[in-house]
Design a protein around this motif. Structure first.
Motif, PDB file in Angstrom:
ATOM      1  N   UNK A 244       7.522 -12.059  -9.022  1.00  0.00           N
ATOM      2  CA  UNK A 244       6.149 -12.166  -8.874  1.00  0.00           C
ATOM      3  C   UNK A 244       5.347 -12.941  -7.933  1.00  0.00           C
ATOM      4  N   UNK A 245       5.822 -14.288  -7.487  1.00  0.00           N
ATOM      5  CA  UNK A 245       5.359 -14.923  -6.579  1.00  0.00           C
ATOM      6  C   UNK A 245       5.547 -14.556  -5.293  1.00  0.00           C
ATOM      7  N   UNK A 246       6.518 -14.071  -4.919  1.00  0.00           N
ATOM      8  CA  UNK A 246       6.904 -13.534  -3.612  1.00  0.00           C
ATOM      9  C   UNK A 246       6.048 -12.097  -3.359  1.00  0.00           C
ATOM     10  N   UNK A 247       6.210 -11.343  -4.399  1.00  0.00           N
ATOM     11  CA  UNK A 247       5.309 -10.030  -4.422  1.00  0.00           C
ATOM     12  C   UNK A 247       3.947 -10.241  -4.441  1.00  0.00           C
ATOM     13  N   UNK A 248       3.213 -11.417  -4.947  1.00  0.00           N
ATOM     14  CA  UNK A 248       1.923 -11.639  -4.567  1.00  0.00           C
ATOM     15  C   UNK A 248       1.395 -12.031  -3.076  1.00  0.00           C
ATOM     16  N   UNK A 249       2.523 -12.686  -2.688  1.00  0.00           N
ATOM     17  CA  UNK A 249       1.999 -13.201  -1.067  1.00  0.00           C
ATOM     18  C   UNK A 249       2.292 -12.074  -0.341  1.00  0.00           C
ATOM     19  N   UNK A 250       3.095 -11.317  -0.416  1.00  0.00           N
ATOM     20  CA  UNK A 250       3.451 -10.173   0.324  1.00  0.00           C
ATOM     21  C   UNK A 250       2.486  -9.196   0.382  1.00  0.00           C
ATOM     22  N   UNK A 251       2.164  -8.863  -1.108  1.00  0.00           N
ATOM     23  CA  UNK A 251       1.138  -7.901  -1.310  1.00  0.00           C
ATOM     24  C   UNK A 251      -0.189  -8.223  -0.495  1.00  0.00           C
ATOM     25  N   UNK A 252      -0.561  -9.410  -0.610  1.00  0.00           N
ATOM     26  CA  UNK A 252      -2.049  -9.671   0.064  1.00  0.00           C
ATOM     27  C   UNK A 252      -1.902  -9.559   1.555  1.00  0.00           C
ATOM     28  N   UNK A 253      -0.975 -10.149   2.214  1.00  0.00           N
ATOM     29  CA  UNK A 253      -0.629 -10.122   3.605  1.00  0.00           C
ATOM     30  C   UNK A 253      -0.640  -8.762   4.253  1.00  0.00           C
ATOM     31  N   UNK A 254       0.219  -8.052   3.395  1.00  0.00           N
ATOM     32  CA  UNK A 254       0.787  -6.398   4.064  1.00  0.00           C
ATOM     33  C   UNK A 254      -0.567  -5.851   3.748  1.00  0.00           C
ATOM     34  N   UNK A 255      -1.472  -5.774   2.715  1.00  0.00           N
ATOM     35  CA  UNK A 255      -2.327  -4.956   2.436  1.00  0.00           C
ATOM     36  C   UNK A 255      -3.685  -5.339   3.417  1.00  0.00           C
ATOM     37  N   UNK A 256      -3.676  -6.528   3.666  1.00  0.00           N
ATOM     38  CA  UNK A 256      -4.564  -6.876   4.711  1.00  0.00           C
ATOM     39  C   UNK A 256      -4.441  -6.645   5.917  1.00  0.00           C
ATOM     40  N   UNK A 257      -3.121  -6.876   6.679  1.00  0.00           N
ATOM     41  CA  UNK A 257      -2.935  -6.081   8.030  1.00  0.00           C
ATOM     42  C   UNK A 257      -2.792  -4.730   8.006  1.00  0.00           C
ATOM     43  N   UNK A 258      -2.599  -4.253   6.826  1.00  0.00           N
ATOM     44  CA  UNK A 258      -2.507  -2.626   7.070  1.00  0.00           C
ATOM     45  C   UNK A 258      -4.059  -2.201   7.020  1.00  0.00           C
ATOM     46  N   UNK A 259      -4.653  -2.863   6.167  1.00  0.00           N
ATOM     47  CA  UNK A 259      -6.112  -2.342   6.108  1.00  0.00           C
ATOM     48  C   UNK A 259      -6.995  -2.712   7.561  1.00  0.00           C
ATOM     49  N   UNK A 260      -6.704  -3.608   8.352  1.00  0.00           N
ATOM     50  CA  UNK A 260      -7.231  -3.941   9.467  1.00  0.00           C
ATOM     51  C   UNK A 260      -6.791  -3.257  10.494  1.00  0.00           C
ATOM     52  N   UNK A 261      -5.223  -2.643  10.393  1.00  0.00           N
ATOM     53  CA  UNK A 261      -4.825  -1.546  11.173  1.00  0.00           C
ATOM     54  C   UNK A 261      -5.411  -0.368  11.011  1.00  0.00           C
ATOM     55  N   UNK A 262      -6.023   0.294  10.009  1.00  0.00           N
ATOM     56  CA  UNK A 262      -6.610   1.460   9.898  1.00  0.00           C
ATOM     57  C   UNK A 262      -7.957   1.458  10.204  1.00  0.00           C
ATOM     58  N   UNK A 263      -8.617   0.312   9.976  1.00  0.00           N
ATOM     59  CA  UNK A 263     -10.089   0.079  10.187  1.00  0.00           C
ATOM     60  C   UNK A 263     -10.117   0.158  11.899  1.00  0.00           C
TER      61      UNK A 263
END
Length: 333
Positions: free
Chosen positions: A219-238
Motif C-alpha cells: 500500500x505505501x509504495x503504491x500510494x507514492x507511485x500512483x500519485x507521481x506516475x499519474x501526475x507525470x502522465x497527466x502533464x505529458x498528455x496535457x
C-alpha cells in the motif's frame, strides 16, 4: 487531420449486492470510521455466486450500445484483471452474447490502467481503418481474488463494469479522444500482484503458499507511485494537447483511494470541485473504475457537451496512462 475515435455512448453496471463497511467490520479488525478515513469508501458491490466477469461486461456493454447512436460495434476490447478463464480471452464471449459474433474481440491486461490502455488500443483500430465502431469495456470481479481476511485489500475493492462506444470521426468534434500517454515499469511488478496461477508458478514445480492465490498490494509504495506516475502522465498528455490543467473541466482519476485522488488533484493544481469520482459508492473497481465513473457522472447530468475531461490511471505492472477527451452530446441515461 486524419480519423479520430469519438465517444458516442457510455454505460455502467454494478452487482445488486451492496457491501457496507459495517458488514466488513464484523469479520475484520476494522471499523466504518477506519475505512472511511483511509479510503473514502462507504460501500462496494460484490457479485453473487455464479456470476462471472463476462456477465458484468455484457450488462455494461448493453447499456453503452443502447446509449450510442451506433447501436453496434465491429470490435470489442475488454480490459480486466479477472478474466472468466486464463484461456480463452473473455472478450469473444462478451461479443457473442451481445450479438456481435464475427467482430474482432480481445482482452487487455494492465490491471487498474487497463481501461486507458484499451481506449488507446481501440482508438488505434479506428485511426488505422481496422474498425469503424469499437465497444471498450472495463470489467472486474475482484471479490473472487481477495483474501477475505486481509483488511488492507478486502475493504478497498469492489466488482463492476463500465463501457464506452467509440466511432470513427473527426479530431475536432465533441467526443474526440486523445492524445494519449502510456507507460510501464516491470521492476515494480511485485507491488501489485497475484503470485500464483500463472506459468511462472505452475512451471516452478512448487505448490503455491495459500496467500499467493490472492491479490496482494504494498500500500505505501503504491500510494507514492500512483500519485507521481499519474501526475507525470497527466502533464505529458496535457503538453501534447498544448494545454495546462486550467484548460480542463474535469479530472477523472482511477478510483483507487480518496487520499490518492486528493493528492493527485493537489499535485496537478486541480480544484477539488473538478475532481470527479464515485469511489464512496463503489470502491476501487480496477479497470472498470474510470468508465464506471463516467457512466455515473453522465447519468447524474454532471458532464456537459464540450467539457474537456482528463483521464488518468495507475495499476499493476507497474502501468500508468492518461488520455484527454471532449465530452459529447449524449442522450440522457
Amino acid at each position: 487531420m486524419g480519423r479520430a475515435a469519438v465517444l458516442s455512448g457510455v454505460g455502467g453496471h454494478v452487482p445488486g449486492r451492496a457491501v457496507s463497511n459495517e458488514e466488513l467490520a464484523e469479520r475484520l479488525d476494522t471499523s466504518d470510521e477506519w475505512i472511511r478515513s483511509r479510503t473514502g469508501i462507504e460501500r462496494r458491490h460484490f457479485a453473487a455466486p455464479g456470476t462471472a466477469t463476462s456477465d458484468l461486461a455484457v450488462a455494461a456493454g448493453e447499456r453503452a450500445l443502447k446509449s450510442s447512436r451506433e447501436g453496434t460495434a465491429d470490435a470489442v476490447v475488454v480490459a480486466t484483471t479477472t478474466p472468466d478463464r486464463p484461456c480463452p480471452a473473455t472478450a469473444p464471449a462478451v461479443a457473442a452474447r451481445l450479438g456481435l459474433t464475427g467482430a474482432a474481440a480481445y482482452d487487455v491486461g494492465a490491471v487498474c490502467t487497463g481501461f486507458v490502455y484499451a481506449l488507446a488500443s481501440a482508438s488505434g483500430l479506428i485511426a488505422t481503418g481496422v474498425a469503424e465502431r469499437v465497444l471498450v469495456i472495463g470489467a472486474e470481479t475482484y471479490s473472487g481474488i481477495l483474501d477475505p481476511l486481509d483488511r488492507s485489500t478486502s475493504v478497498i475493492f469492489g466488482d463492476g463494469a463500465g463501457a464506452v462506444v467509440l466511432r470513427a470521426g473527426e479530431p475536432d468534434e465533441p467526443g474526440a479522444v486523445g492524445p494519449f500517454d502510456l507507460g510501464s515499469d516491470g521492476g515494480g511488478r511485485d507491488l501489485i500482484t497475484v503470485r500464483a496461477g500463472g506459468a511462472e508458478q505452475r512451471l516452478s514445480g512448487r505448490e503455491p503458499a495459500p496467500a499467493d492465490r490472492y491479490f496482494a498490494m504494498e500500500g505505501k509504495e503504491v500510494f507514492w507511485n500512483a500519485v507521481v506516475r499519474m501526475a507525470a502522465s497527466s502533464r505529458a498528455v496535457l503538453g501534447r494537447a498544448g494545454l495546462d490543467t486550467g484548460g480542463i473541466d474535469w479530472l477523472v482519476g482511477h478510483q483507487a483511494n480518496l487520499r490518492i485522488l486528493r493528492s493527485l488533484a493537489t499535485e496537478l493544481g486541480v480544484p477539488a470541485e473538478r475532481n470527479l469520482g464515485n469511489i464512496a459508492e463503489v470502491g476501487n473497481t480496477a479497470a472498470a473504475s474510470i468508465p464506471l465513473a463516467l457512466a455515473d457522472a453522465h447519468a447524474a447530468g454532471t458532464l456537459a457537451a464540450g467539457d474537456r475531461v482528463l483521464l488518468t490511471a495507475f495499476g499493476g505492472g507497474l502501468t500508468w496512462g492518461s488520455a484527454l477527451l471532449t465530452w459529447p452530446d449524449l442522450a440522457p441515461s
